[in-house]
Structures are given as C-alpha cells and as structure tokens.
Design a protein around this motif. Structure first.
Motif, short mmCIF file in Angstrom:
data_model
loop_
_atom_site.label_atom_id
_atom_site.label_comp_id
_atom_site.label_asym_id
_atom_site.label_seq_id
_atom_site.Cartn_x
_atom_site.Cartn_y
_atom_site.Cartn_z
N PHE A 58 -28.48 83.43 35.99
CA PHE A 58 -28.73 84.88 35.93
C PHE A 58 -30.14 85.21 35.46
O PHE A 58 -30.87 85.95 36.14
N PRO A 59 -30.60 84.72 34.28
CA PRO A 59 -31.97 85.04 33.88
C PRO A 59 -33.02 84.45 34.82
O PRO A 59 -34.08 85.05 35.00
N ILE A 60 -32.75 83.30 35.42
CA ILE A 60 -33.71 82.73 36.38
C ILE A 60 -33.88 83.67 37.57
O ILE A 60 -35.00 83.98 37.99
N PHE A 61 -32.76 84.15 38.10
CA PHE A 61 -32.80 85.08 39.22
C PHE A 61 -33.51 86.37 38.83
O PHE A 61 -34.34 86.90 39.58
N THR A 62 -33.23 86.88 37.64
CA THR A 62 -33.85 88.13 37.18
C THR A 62 -35.35 87.97 37.00
O THR A 62 -36.14 88.84 37.40
N LEU A 63 -35.77 86.85 36.42
CA LEU A 63 -37.19 86.61 36.21
C LEU A 63 -37.93 86.45 37.54
O LEU A 63 -39.05 86.95 37.70
N LEU A 64 -37.33 85.76 38.49
CA LEU A 64 -37.97 85.61 39.80
C LEU A 64 -38.11 86.96 40.50
O LEU A 64 -39.13 87.25 41.12
#
Length: 421
Positions: free
Chosen positions: A179-185
């Motif tokens: 989730f945070p990886i997707f949000t940061l990207l």
C-alpha cells in the motif's frame, strides 16, 4: 459519535500519561517476532499503564460496539463451556487460556481511538521483522547461531520460534508494504518507494531461499490479489499477474528450498494414502474428518471447553505411529476447533467477530489496509491452523486489529466532525 467525543474529551486530560501506554505497545510489537514471555509480560504492563488513563464510563459504553462485544462473547462462551465439558479441570482451563487474549481487543480499540501514535506500533513491528530477516540469513549460513536447541523443531534459518510464525510475519509485512509503495509511486516519491520495495523484497527473498511455510505460500497470493483488486486497474493487474507468474517460476527454479516445500504437498498426501503414515497433510485430513464427526455429535453447543483431546483419544484406532492413532488437542482448523468445543453457537460468534472486524476496515487509508490484511491473513491461515488461538499468530491478530481498529475509529469520527463543521 457521542461516544467518540466522550473518549476524546477524557484523552485531552490525560495525554501525558498516554505516551507511556503508546511506548509500551511499541515495545510489545517489537518483541512479538522474538519473545513469547516478553509479549506476555509486556501486555500485563501495558494493561496496568492503561488503567491509569482509563475513563470507566466511556470505556464501558465502547464495549457495546460489536467489534468489542463479539470477542467478549466468544470468551464468555468458552468460560461457560467449562461447565458441560467432560475433560479434567486442568484441561478445561488450559483450553480456555488461548481465547482470553481476545479480551485485550476492547482495550486496544479504546486506547488507540484516543491516541495519535498507533502507527508507531506498526513501524516497531516492521523494523523488528526486518532485523529478523537478517538473523534468519545469518542462521541459514551458520546454524550454530540459532537459539533453538539442536534437533528442536523450528526449521532451517530460524533464529527463534518456528518457521510458521516467521512466515506469517514476513507475509504480513510484505503485503502491508504494498500500500505505501503504491501510494509513494503515485505521488512521485520514487526514492522512498524504492526503499520500502527493498524491505519488502528482503522478506520475499528470505521466504524463497531460506524457509517458508506452506500456509504462507497459500495466503500470500490471496492477499496480493486482494490488494490488486482494491487499488489497481485491470490492465495493470494483467501485467502484474504475468510478471508474478514469471518471477514465481524463476524463484521456484532457482530455489531448492521452495521446490522442496511445494513438492511436500503431493508427496505427503501420497505417503499418507498408501502407507497410513502420519504426514502433515495426512494428519490434518484425519483431524478434520474426526472433528466433523465430533461436531455432528453435539452440533449446538459442542462438547465443552477442553474436550478435544479426550474425543481424539476415544476415536484413535491402531498404534500412535499411524495416522488413525494420532491424538491431539487442536484439529488445526480454527472453525473446527471452535465447533468441536462450542458447536454452532461458537462458530456463529467466531464468524460474526471476523466479519465485524473485516467490515470496520472497508475504507481508505493505511491503517484500514493494515487491519484488513491482518483479518484476511488470520481467516485464510486458520483454514490450516487454529491461528486465532495460537500464541504468536493470535497476538498478531489482537495487536493488528486492535491498534488499526482504534486508528480507523478515530479517523472516521474526525472525518464526521469535519463534514459537519
């Protein structure tokens, strides 16, 4: 809403003392991958610290919510089940103990609805698991570094506890980080996204090349599919599915450990059917079949708390070295574990509790995503184990759902206040 306002009003008066409660929770979460006694002692200290900040009336009102009332009801049923069980009182109390951790959930909901530091708990757990991957690799290289006694069950690359518990931790961290990886990207923060991707990759590589449980092999793809369906477009999902198949095939080709783990499925089933040997899969099939018979004998309220082992002893046929002669107090399935002891009444309460917690996390945000993954992991892994009542996995559920649930309740109430302002 009135309940939340009451809780927040009391929180403003005792905010300095709440920091101690938060820090103890962080320590407990960090200890969870490493120590059983540390978690037990830590939770006692946490409850004692919480008592100094607890406002009785708002807390008692919070118990009326299904997310709190249902865990209490399940424990109450387990207590009542001691009255109609034929097991010894020692066996009844021993079987009751694993369920009592659910009583901590209402306290966690109440506290982290007031606190703004819930994410600290999850960061503490993530950092601790990341350190455990390092130790797992070191133990894989030099087994003498393990704290497990020589020949003790645990597994290759296990520093403490066992490979099932370690795999559960690594799977949860991997999926939550999506989730945070997707949000940061999406926000263009590539450097931070790559850092979290490297952390997630460390968990995956450890499971692929050091050790992984078969339960983790089943639950990880399911949880990743849930993420993809919730957050990604169908074209992206197709590309990711193709990439996952290719990378999975490559990992399986390069990893003897992964090949051995997947080969066990068919080999153990074949040995069980042909030679009646007590393989892991064979024993589970025996336990499930007999548990269904036990449930049919007492379908409404079950045989009582702690009755499982006595029932298996009576149903054992042949020597203990064969699958049909195996005796156990845990049928390795959460639903059957509940059904045998407390019948359909217990199963209804169990599934109602899971559903109430699942429904609480059906909203946007990292806290909701963490809570959702904790619930889904427990539900799916409990098909093959009694993870809600197991110490390690049970506390993962209680801490994960309790902390994330409090954070979601706080965010929901704040959003409602903002919309009315």
């Amino acid at each position: 809403m009135a309940l939340h306002c009451s809780i927040m009003a009391s929180a403003r008066q005792i905010r300095p003392r709440m920091l101690n409660v938060d820090l103890i929770a962080v320590v407990v979460a960090a200890l969870l991958p490493w120590s059983t006694s540390g978690v037990s002692i830590g939770m006692v200290v946490w409850l004692a610290a919480l008592a100094a900040t607890l406002e009785l009336r708002p807390f008692l009102r919070s118990l009326q919510r299904p997310i709190s009332a249902l865990p209490i009801a399940l424990v109450a049923l387990a207590v009542a089940g001691t009255l109609w069980s034929d097991a010894s009182w020692g066996a009844r109390l021993y079987a009751l103990s694993p369920a009592t951790k659910l009583l901590v959930l209402p306290f966690l909901f109440y506290h982290f609805e007031r606190s703004t530091r819930g994410m600290w708990v999850f960061v503490g757990f993530l950092v601790s698991c990341a350190l455990l991957t390092v130790m797992s690799w070191l133990v894989a290289i030099d087994p003498s570094l393990s704290l497990k006694a020589p020949g003790e069950a645990g597994g290759h690359g296990i520093f403490v506890k066992n490979y099932i518990a370690q795999s559960q931790e690594f799977v949860l961290c991997t999926v939550v980080l999506a989730f945070p990886i997707f949000t940061l990207l999406r926000d263009g923060k590539i450097r931070q996204a790559l850092l979290l991707t490297a952390v997630a990759a460390s968990f995956i590589l450890n499971m692929a090349f050091v050790i992984v449980s078969r339960t983790a092999l089943v639950t990880l793809p399911i949880m990743l599919v849930v993420f993809a369906m919730a957050h990604l477009r169908w074209r992206t999902n197709v590309l990711l599915f193709i990439a996952a198949v290719v990378l999975g095939a490559l990992a399986w080709t390069l990893s003897p450990q992964l090949q051995a783990t997947t080969d066990k499925f068919s080999r153990e089933y074949r040995i069980y059917k042909e030679f009646n040997e007590p393989t892991s899969i064979g024993l589970r099939l025996e336990f499930w079949e007999k548990s269904l018979r036990f449930f049919a004998e007492a379908p409404v309220i079950g045989h009582g708390t702690g009755s499982t082992r006595r029932l298996f002893e009576a149903a054992a046929t042949g020597p203990a070295a064969l699958a049909q002669g195996a005796v156990i107090g845990n049928p390795h399935n959460q639903t059957l574990n509940v059904a045998v002891q407390w019948g359909a009444v217990g199963v209804v309460i169990l599934y109602a509790m899971w559903f109430s917690h699942f429904s609480m996390f059906r909203r946007a945000g990292l806290a909701a995503w963490i809570g959702l993954m904790v619930v889904l992991q427990n539900v799916f892994s409990s098909l093959f184990n009694s993870h809600l009542f197991d110490f390690h996995e049970g506390w993962m559920y209680v801490l994960g759902v309790g902390v994330a649930g409090g954070m979601v309740l706080r965010a929901r109430s704040e959003a409602a206040e903002s919309s009315r302002a």
